[in-house]
Design an enzyme around this catalytic site. Structure first.
Site: not given
Ligand code: DHB
Length: 629
Positions: A44, A127
């Site tokens: 993540k 993001c």
């Molecule tokens: C999140 C969403 C995304 O598209 C990303 O690239 C990184 C984080 C999020 O909302 O956690």
């Protein structure tokens, strides 16, 4: 067999792994990915400090995908740094996703990962879910600056997770920046940012953060992702690898991304929905699809997407006998299509004179089940006409109501199967019922009048077949059909199938002023004469109506050239060679096999123009059948 790939020199045992996003935050989740068939473990996106993320609900499965606004929940980069040795035990590449809230944060995190065993770093510039933090991927100046600083200190192969772009100018500007900084790979696309999904029943949005606005994923975004992969494949330096992500849920989807130019793909929404079993399933589907096409490596496919070839004509064969069912040893519908497609034919109209003829709706339904899924739009069939009033009324309804039922077929004389109406009174009745019930479709008629046929066929002397079905049988049957149609003021189209005599063609043309009447000719009646029946294996050339003498064939060629024939139809009718030569001696020839050469070489050699060929193989057919393709 597995299709290995390579991202910036790092080897992947297959080309499918998880995207940063779903189910990759905790060590437990990452271990599950490690144990799965995923080719790599992606973490993540991390920030300097741990984050709880946005308020819930922040992810929702929707009709064709998902919407989320997670808000970067993660354990803080130090945890992922600690996890690396454990994750490396799974013996697959570890991809660290970094998404700092500032340039300084990104630099600090990357410095730390430089000294780890992580294989790749994916810098997330896209993001969409942090309030007050626009996506750097949409701010080209900032992107340029970030990349110059980051690339200066990064010792690992570093790639960039990009947002989707929609404008060719933007693609070029971004590609210039990425080429300039020599990033090692790009992952495209991130979710389509700030979309809105509404629940109309409750009159509200479906996720809590940001007034319901969130990143869109799943099937909705696949064409956007493919476009981004393709454009960057065209614009980026060839040593920058592309990882495709967006709406992949099957092996064929993976194939499309590789064709567009991806070296590997990542799964997000489907992983969330199906859990880790998706890696195994999709890899198997991909492997099967690749090997069914004879590909043994990713490189044979990568980027090889073809341009639309405007020169490809759409051609229709409105008269085939694809056997299948209890005669699938002769041919299946799937095989018939593969022969047709090789011949350049995209659409076929199939005849109803099967062992169990197509007469009722249930027969149509059973037959359609045999049509391969990807050919369903290319397959049409005729319903047989009998002299039974109920059956004819059902046939009329089916032609009117079912798209696939293209018209009716009447056998005014015995041929293959058991569908003949040889009695003239019964033939007359067909026209009466069709007219009384307002039938305006096409009735294709096999014209060979029984009383002119002679029972003299001797398999030892195949030419006797031509003598057993003389020209007069066709001509007299055609006269009957025209007479009956006129008698009842038939408003549909009378189509004379596989016309074989010059006199019949003239008769059709003379009657065009007074009624809707058309005729079709087969390639075999135009190129071959009955001499074929005299040669070795003459029974191979036995068909109904039979091949005519050389003088007649010359006349047929001339009339075809003069535009007096409406279309080409193959009457493709395969049997086994054993049957043709040794048992039963059935009539019929697999004419689709000679179609391509006939269209591309023989017709031009007669002086028939390309425009006329298009009419003979498409325009005249769709016009007569009222078909919109
Ligand atoms: C999140 C969403 C995304 O598209 C990303 O690239 C990184 C984080 C999020 O909302 O956690």
């Amino acid at each position: 067999m597995s299709y290995q790939t390579d991202i910036s020199g790092v080897k992947f045992s297959n080309c499918i792994f998880n995207a940063s996003g779903p189910l990759c935050e905790s060590l437990k989740e990452l271990e599950i990915i490690g144990k799965s068939k995923s080719a790599a473990i992606t973490t993540k996106s991390c920030t300097l400090e741990e984050r709880g993320g946005n308020p819930r609900p922040r992810y929702k499965d929707i009709q064709f995908g998902s919407i989320n606004s997670m808000g970067l929940p993660n354990l803080g980069y130090k945890k992922y740094l600690d996890f690396v040795p454990r994750l490396k035990e799974f013996d697959k590449p570890v991809v660290i996703s970094v998404s700092g809230l500032s340039l300084e944060d990104n630099l600090a995190m990357i410095e730390s990962f430089n000294n780890s065993d992580a294989d790749l770093i994916e810098l997330n510039l896209s993001c969409p879910n942090i309030v007050g933090k626009p996506q750097i991927g949409y701010d080209f100046e900032q992107m340029d600056e970030v990349l110059s600083k980051v690339m200066a200190i990064c010792k690992k192969p570093l790639g960039v997770k990009l947002p989707p772009y929609f404008d060719f100018v933007h693609f070029e500007q971004v590609a210039n920046i990425l080429n300039k900084h020599k990033v090692k790979f790009v992952s495209c696309i991130n979710s389509v940012g700030n979309t809105l999904f509404i629940d109309p029943d409750n009159e509200e949005v479906v996720i809590k953060p940001k007034g319901g606005f969130g990143g869109l994923g799943g099937k909705y975004v696949k064409p956007i992702a493919l476009a981004n992969v393709r454009k960057f494949y065209e614009l980026l330096d060839k040593d920058i690898n592309i990882i495709g992500v967006g709406g992949i849920s099957s092996g064929k989807d993976v194939f499309e991304f590789i064709l567009a130019g991806a070296s590997a793909v990542q799964l997000a929404t489907i992983f969330m929905q199906e859990k880790e079993s998706c890696f195994d399933r999709i890899e198997k589907e991909f492997n099967e699809y690749m090997s069914s096409k004879g590909y043994s490596s990713i490189n044979e496919v990568k980027g090889k997407l073809k341009e639309f070839n405007k020169m490809d004509k759409i051609r229709i064969d409105p008269h085939v006998h694809f056997r299948d069912a209890d005669q699938n040893y002769k041919e299946t519908i799937a095989h018939g299509f593969s022969v047709a497609n090789e011949a350049g034919v995209s659409y076929v109209f199939d005849m109803p004179n099967l062992l169990k003829p197509i007469l009722r709706e249930e027969d149509v339904i059973t037959r359609l089940k045999l049509v391969p899924e990807d050919k369903k739009c290319n397959y049409f069939l005729y319903i047989g006409a009998t002299s039974d009033e109920d059956q004819l009324k059902e046939a009329i309804r089916l032609v009117r109501d079912r798209r696939e039922v293209i018209g009716m077929k009447m056998y005014a004389g015995r041929s293959t199967g058991n569908l003949a109406i040889i009695n003239e009174e019964e033939q007359r009745k067909v026209y009466r019922i069709l007219s009384e019930n307002g039938y305006k479709g096409v009735i294709v008629v096999h014209c060979e009048k029984e009383s002119y046929m002679k029972n003299i066929f001797d398999p030892q002397n195949p030419h006797t077949h031509a003598l057993s079905r003389p020209k007069i049988a066709e001509i007299e049957s055609l006269k009957d059909q025209i007479k009956f149609a006129k008698e009842y003021n038939f408003k549909g189209t009378l189509h004379v199938a596989h016309i074989s005599c010059a006199e019949s063609i003239e008769m059709v043309n003379e009657n065009k002023k007074e009624m809707n009447i058309t005729c079709g000719i087969t390639p075999h009646h135009v190129i071959w004469s009955d001499e074929k029946l005299k040669g070795p294996h003459g029974n191979l050339y036995k068909m109904n109506p039979p091949l005519r003498d050389e003088e007649e064939v010359k006349k047929l060629q001339e009339l075809l050239k003069q535009g007096k024939v409406d279309w080409i139809e193959t009457d493709h009718a395969p049997h086994t060679v054993g049957e043709k030569l040794h048992s039963g001696f059935p009539s019929g020839y697999p004419t689709l096999h000679i179609y391509k050469e006939f269209i591309e070489k023989f017709l031009p050699s007669l002086g028939i123009s390309e425009e006329q060929i298009d009419k003979l193989t498409f325009d005249n057919i769709i016009n007569a059948f009222g078909l919109r393709l």
